[in-house]
Motif scaffolding. Structure first.
Motif, PDB file in Angstrom:
ATOM      1  N   PHE A  86      53.409  60.098 -36.912  1.00 51.43           N
ATOM      2  CA  PHE A  86      52.098  60.463 -37.433  1.00 51.43           C
ATOM      3  C   PHE A  86      52.205  60.941 -38.875  1.00 51.43           C
ATOM      4  O   PHE A  86      53.264  61.370 -39.329  1.00 51.43           O
ATOM      5  CB  PHE A  86      51.427  61.539 -36.571  1.00 51.43           C
ATOM      6  N   GLY A 111      49.252  62.726 -41.951  1.00 52.35           N
ATOM      7  CA  GLY A 111      47.880  63.104 -42.249  1.00 52.35           C
ATOM      8  C   GLY A 111      47.833  64.045 -43.426  1.00 52.35           C
ATOM      9  O   GLY A 111      48.860  64.495 -43.935  1.00 52.35           O
ATOM     10  N   PRO A 155      42.195  62.943 -43.249  1.00 53.26           N
ATOM     11  CA  PRO A 155      42.540  61.730 -42.507  1.00 53.26           C
ATOM     12  C   PRO A 155      43.834  61.911 -41.728  1.00 53.26           C
ATOM     13  O   PRO A 155      44.667  62.760 -42.053  1.00 53.26           O
ATOM     14  CB  PRO A 155      42.703  60.690 -43.619  1.00 53.26           C
ATOM     15  N   TRP A 156      43.991  61.076 -40.708  1.00 49.90           N
ATOM     16  CA  TRP A 156      45.171  61.123 -39.852  1.00 49.90           C
ATOM     17  C   TRP A 156      45.467  59.715 -39.362  1.00 49.90           C
ATOM     18  O   TRP A 156      44.543  58.968 -39.013  1.00 49.90           O
ATOM     19  CB  TRP A 156      44.882  62.044 -38.669  1.00 49.90           C
ATOM     20  N   VAL A 157      46.736  59.321 -39.355  1.00 50.45           N
ATOM     21  CA  VAL A 157      47.148  58.029 -38.792  1.00 50.45           C
ATOM     22  C   VAL A 157      48.306  58.264 -37.840  1.00 50.45           C
ATOM     23  O   VAL A 157      49.113  59.169 -38.034  1.00 50.45           O
ATOM     24  CB  VAL A 157      47.545  56.998 -39.878  1.00 50.45           C
ATOM     25  N   GLY A 158      48.357  57.434 -36.804  1.00 49.04           N
ATOM     26  CA  GLY A 158      49.431  57.541 -35.834  1.00 49.04           C
ATOM     27  C   GLY A 158      49.842  56.171 -35.340  1.00 49.04           C
ATOM     28  O   GLY A 158      49.010  55.260 -35.237  1.00 49.04           O
ATOM     29  N   LEU A 159      51.105  56.015 -35.060  1.00 47.32           N
ATOM     30  CA  LEU A 159      51.655  54.770 -34.526  1.00 47.32           C
ATOM     31  C   LEU A 159      52.466  55.128 -33.293  1.00 47.32           C
ATOM     32  O   LEU A 159      53.388  55.940 -33.367  1.00 47.32           O
ATOM     33  CB  LEU A 159      52.540  54.080 -35.560  1.00 47.32           C
ATOM     34  N   PHE A 199      47.956  51.698 -32.823  1.00 44.61           N
ATOM     35  CA  PHE A 199      47.791  52.253 -34.167  1.00 44.61           C
ATOM     36  C   PHE A 199      46.443  52.963 -34.218  1.00 44.61           C
ATOM     37  O   PHE A 199      45.416  52.366 -33.881  1.00 44.61           O
ATOM     38  CB  PHE A 199      47.857  51.149 -35.221  1.00 44.61           C
ATOM     39  N   THR A 200      46.440  54.222 -34.616  1.00 43.54           N
ATOM     40  CA  THR A 200      45.218  55.020 -34.665  1.00 43.54           C
ATOM     41  C   THR A 200      44.934  55.448 -36.098  1.00 43.54           C
ATOM     42  O   THR A 200      45.828  55.903 -36.809  1.00 43.54           O
ATOM     43  CB  THR A 200      45.344  56.276 -33.781  1.00 43.54           C
ATOM     44  N   VAL A 201      43.685  55.319 -36.491  1.00 38.59           N
ATOM     45  CA  VAL A 201      43.192  55.847 -37.762  1.00 38.59           C
ATOM     46  C   VAL A 201      42.090  56.835 -37.409  1.00 38.59           C
ATOM     47  O   VAL A 201      41.158  56.487 -36.669  1.00 38.59           O
ATOM     48  CB  VAL A 201      42.629  54.722 -38.658  1.00 38.59           C
ATOM     49  N   GLY A 260      38.729  59.131 -33.864  1.00 44.70           N
ATOM     50  CA  GLY A 260      39.434  58.013 -34.475  1.00 44.70           C
ATOM     51  C   GLY A 260      39.262  56.723 -33.702  1.00 44.70           C
ATOM     52  O   GLY A 260      38.695  56.691 -32.602  1.00 44.70           O
ATOM     53  N   THR A 290      41.480  53.438 -32.253  1.00 44.49           N
ATOM     54  CA  THR A 290      42.820  52.984 -31.886  1.00 44.49           C
ATOM     55  C   THR A 290      42.797  51.505 -31.566  1.00 44.49           C
ATOM     56  O   THR A 290      41.933  51.043 -30.807  1.00 44.49           O
ATOM     57  CB  THR A 290      43.348  53.766 -30.666  1.00 44.49           C
TER      58      THR A 290
END
Length: 177
Positions: free
Chosen positions: A50, A52, A65-69, A78-80, A108, A110
Motif C-alpha cells: 500500500f 498513500g 489518496p490511497w492505493v493498494g495491491l 488493485f484498489t484506488v 475506493g 477495487t
C-alpha cells in the motif's frame, strides 16, 4: 507473512515505549503533508502493498489518496481510494508526543483480475480466460504511528471493510515533509 506482521508490530510497540528516541511529535494541521507506505495481509488475499498520502485540512484531520495491491497465486486486486482520518492521540493524557493515534474511513474502487476456464460455444471447447471485475467498497481503520526522527515514523493499522476484502493489518513507514 504472519511472522513479518508480528515482528513489525513488536518493533512499533518497542519504539512506542522507548525513552531514548529523540523526535518531534505529530501535530497534523492545515498544510501538513505526509506519505505512508508498507506491506500487510488482507482476509486471505495474500500479501498486500500500500501507499498513500495525508494532507492536513484542519486541526487533527487529514485526508488523502490511497492505493493498494493485493496478490494471491490466482488473483490480483488493485484498489484506488480516498481516506479521511481523525488523529485523537492528543486527547489522551500522558501519551508521548511522538505517538500518533488515528481512526478513519475510506472509500475506493477495487478491480479484481483472475484466470478461469470457460466454455466457448463458438469453438465448442474450454478456454483459459482472464476475468476483470470491480466493485466499490467502504472501509474503516484504526492505527498508530511512532515518529523515531523528525520526519520518519513506523506505523501499524488494522482495517475492516464492508465486503471484507480490504480487512486486515498493515505495517509500514511514514515520511512527513
Amino acid at each position: 507473512m504472519k511472522k513479518i506482521t508480528i515482528i513489525a508490530f513488536l518493533l512499533v510497540a518497542g519504539l512506542a515505549f522507548s525513552s531514548n528516541v529523540n523526535a518531534q511529535g505529530f501535530e497534523p494541521g492545515p498544510g501538513h503533508k505526509q506519505i505512508n507506505f508498507g506491506v500487510g495481509s488482507s482476509s486471505g488475499w495474500g500479501t498486500a502493498l500500500f501507499a498513500g498520502m495525508d494532507f492536513g485540512i484542519a486541526d487533527r484531520i487529514t485526508i488523502g489518496p490511497w492505493v493498494g495491491l493485493r496478490t494471491r497465486s490466482d488473483i490480483t486486486a488493485f484498489t484506488v481510494g480516498f481516506r479521511g482520518d481523525y488523529h485523537y492521540g492528543s486527547h489522551i493524557p500522558g501519551l508521548p508526543s511522538e505517538l500518533d493515534l488515528w481512526g478513519g474511513l475510506g472509500v475506493g474502487y477495487t478491480n479484481v483480475a483472475f484466470e478461469t476456464v470457460a466454455f466457448n460455444p463458438v469453438t465448442n471447447s474450454f478456454e483459459d480466460r482472464t476475468v476483470n471485475e470491480g466493485y466499490t467498497d467502504v472501509w474503516f481503520r484504526a492505527g498508530g504511528r511512532w515518529f523515531f526522527s523528525p520526519n520518519w515514523g513506523a506505523m501499524a493499522e488494522v482495517t475492516g471493510a464492508s465486503r471484507g476484502d480490504l480487512a486486515g493489518a498493515m505495517v509500514g513507514l511514514s515520511y512527513k515533509f
